[in-house]
Write a protein that holds these residues in place. Structure first.
Motif, PDB file in Angstrom:
ATOM      1  N   ASP A  61       0.852  -1.191   0.000  1.00  0.00           N
ATOM      2  CA  ASP A  61       0.000   0.000   0.000  1.00  0.00           C
ATOM      3  C   ASP A  61       0.886   1.238   0.000  1.00  0.00           C
ATOM      4  O   ASP A  61       1.927   1.261   0.662  1.00  0.00           O
ATOM      5  N   LYS A  62       0.456   2.290  -0.699  1.00  0.00           N
ATOM      6  CA  LYS A  62       1.312   3.480  -0.786  1.00  0.00           C
ATOM      7  C   LYS A  62       1.550   4.150   0.567  1.00  0.00           C
ATOM      8  O   LYS A  62       2.491   4.916   0.710  1.00  0.00           O
ATOM      9  N   SER A  63       0.748   3.819   1.563  1.00  0.00           N
ATOM     10  CA  SER A  63       0.954   4.385   2.899  1.00  0.00           C
ATOM     11  C   SER A  63       1.962   3.585   3.724  1.00  0.00           C
ATOM     12  O   SER A  63       2.359   4.008   4.802  1.00  0.00           O
ATOM     13  N   GLU A  64       2.385   2.452   3.221  1.00  0.00           N
ATOM     14  CA  GLU A  64       3.223   1.534   3.992  1.00  0.00           C
ATOM     15  C   GLU A  64       4.717   1.763   3.743  1.00  0.00           C
ATOM     16  O   GLU A  64       5.377   1.010   3.033  1.00  0.00           O
ATOM     17  N   VAL A  73       5.543  -2.225  15.197  1.00  0.00           N
ATOM     18  CA  VAL A  73       4.279  -1.798  15.817  1.00  0.00           C
ATOM     19  C   VAL A  73       3.098  -2.179  14.920  1.00  0.00           C
ATOM     20  O   VAL A  73       2.098  -2.726  15.387  1.00  0.00           O
ATOM     21  N   TRP A  74       3.220  -1.897  13.619  1.00  0.00           N
ATOM     22  CA  TRP A  74       2.142  -2.240  12.673  1.00  0.00           C
ATOM     23  C   TRP A  74       1.878  -3.746  12.660  1.00  0.00           C
ATOM     24  O   TRP A  74       0.739  -4.190  12.621  1.00  0.00           O
ATOM     25  N   ALA A  75       2.940  -4.533  12.700  1.00  0.00           N
ATOM     26  CA  ALA A  75       2.817  -5.991  12.574  1.00  0.00           C
ATOM     27  C   ALA A  75       2.443  -6.690  13.875  1.00  0.00           C
ATOM     28  O   ALA A  75       2.106  -7.873  13.864  1.00  0.00           O
ATOM     29  N   LYS A  76       2.466  -5.975  14.989  1.00  0.00           N
ATOM     30  CA  LYS A  76       2.219  -6.593  16.298  1.00  0.00           C
ATOM     31  C   LYS A  76       0.942  -7.434  16.347  1.00  0.00           C
ATOM     32  O   LYS A  76       0.980  -8.573  16.846  1.00  0.00           O
ATOM     33  N   PRO A  77      -0.193  -6.962  15.839  1.00  0.00           N
ATOM     34  CA  PRO A  77      -1.393  -7.807  15.901  1.00  0.00           C
ATOM     35  C   PRO A  77      -1.230  -9.149  15.184  1.00  0.00           C
ATOM     36  O   PRO A  77      -1.759 -10.171  15.637  1.00  0.00           O
ATOM     37  N   PHE A  78      -0.486  -9.158  14.079  1.00  0.00           N
ATOM     38  CA  PHE A  78      -0.246 -10.403  13.345  1.00  0.00           C
ATOM     39  C   PHE A  78       0.647 -11.337  14.157  1.00  0.00           C
ATOM     40  O   PHE A  78       0.394 -12.541  14.260  1.00  0.00           O
ATOM     41  N   PHE A  79       1.688 -10.782  14.760  1.00  0.00           N
ATOM     42  CA  PHE A  79       2.605 -11.602  15.544  1.00  0.00           C
ATOM     43  C   PHE A  79       1.945 -12.055  16.847  1.00  0.00           C
ATOM     44  O   PHE A  79       2.211 -13.156  17.320  1.00  0.00           O
ATOM     45  N   ASP A  80       1.066 -11.244  17.410  1.00  0.00           N
ATOM     46  CA  ASP A  80       0.354 -11.639  18.632  1.00  0.00           C
ATOM     47  C   ASP A  80      -0.564 -12.828  18.393  1.00  0.00           C
ATOM     48  O   ASP A  80      -0.743 -13.660  19.281  1.00  0.00           O
ATOM     49  N   ARG A  81      -1.138 -12.905  17.224  1.00  0.00           N
ATOM     50  CA  ARG A  81      -2.049 -14.040  16.943  1.00  0.00           C
ATOM     51  C   ARG A  81      -1.274 -15.266  16.472  1.00  0.00           C
ATOM     52  O   ARG A  81      -1.866 -16.284  16.112  1.00  0.00           O
TER      53      ARG A  81
END
Length: 160
Positions: A61-64, A73-81
């Protein structure tokens, strides 16, 4: 002067230890990048330890456009699951500086988004490899480009 000479000798011996033949160095880089991708698939936080502290990750995504810490920080939810993303190299080209302090690569990847392409820069610190820059992109087939760009333009027109 003796300390300076000793430090210089140590630095040169460390660097020469990393200066290995092309096939071995290419294999080392490929194994490092493959393991980095495997760490993400397992949501192993060591994934971020393989990135330079001042590294950059650019997503699809152009915002990434993130620093390593912002990406963590952005990836934390993915790593938490305990399930992040799974990228498997289909093919990869590896290049490097003559002193093997920097390597760069481009790769095609099998992903949950379909085939993606990426490029990266690896810094060889003499004792550790680290991803200094990584950019991921979707591989859009040319016959689909007009439809794809039209869809993006329509989407962006609604985002004002």
């Amino acid at each position: 002067m003796k300390r300076w000479l000793a430090a210089l000798c140590l630095s040169l011996s460390t660097l020469s230890a990393w200066a290995v033949d092309d096939a071995v160095f290419r294999q080392h880089i490929n194994a490092f990048v493959d393991q980095w991708h495997a760490d993400a698939a397992k949501a192993d936080p060591v994934y971020f330890d393989k990135m330079a502290k001042d590294g950059i990750y650019i997503g699809t995504d152009k915002s990434e456009v993130w620093t390593t810490e912002q990406f963590r920080v952005w990836a934390k939810p993915f790593f938490d699951r305990k399930k992040a993303w799974a990228f498997t190299a289909i093919k990869r080209n590896v290049y490097w500086s003559p002193d093997q302090r920097y390597a760069w690569f481009d790769e095609q990847l099998k992903t949950q988004m379909g085939v993606c392409q990426a490029s990266g820069v690896i810094h060889n610190t003499g004792g550790k490899l680290e991803i200094a820059h990584y950019q991921l992109s979707l591989a859009v087939p040319n016959p689909l480009m007009d439809q794809f760009t039209k869809t993006i333009a329509e989407f962006e027109s609604t985002q004002k």
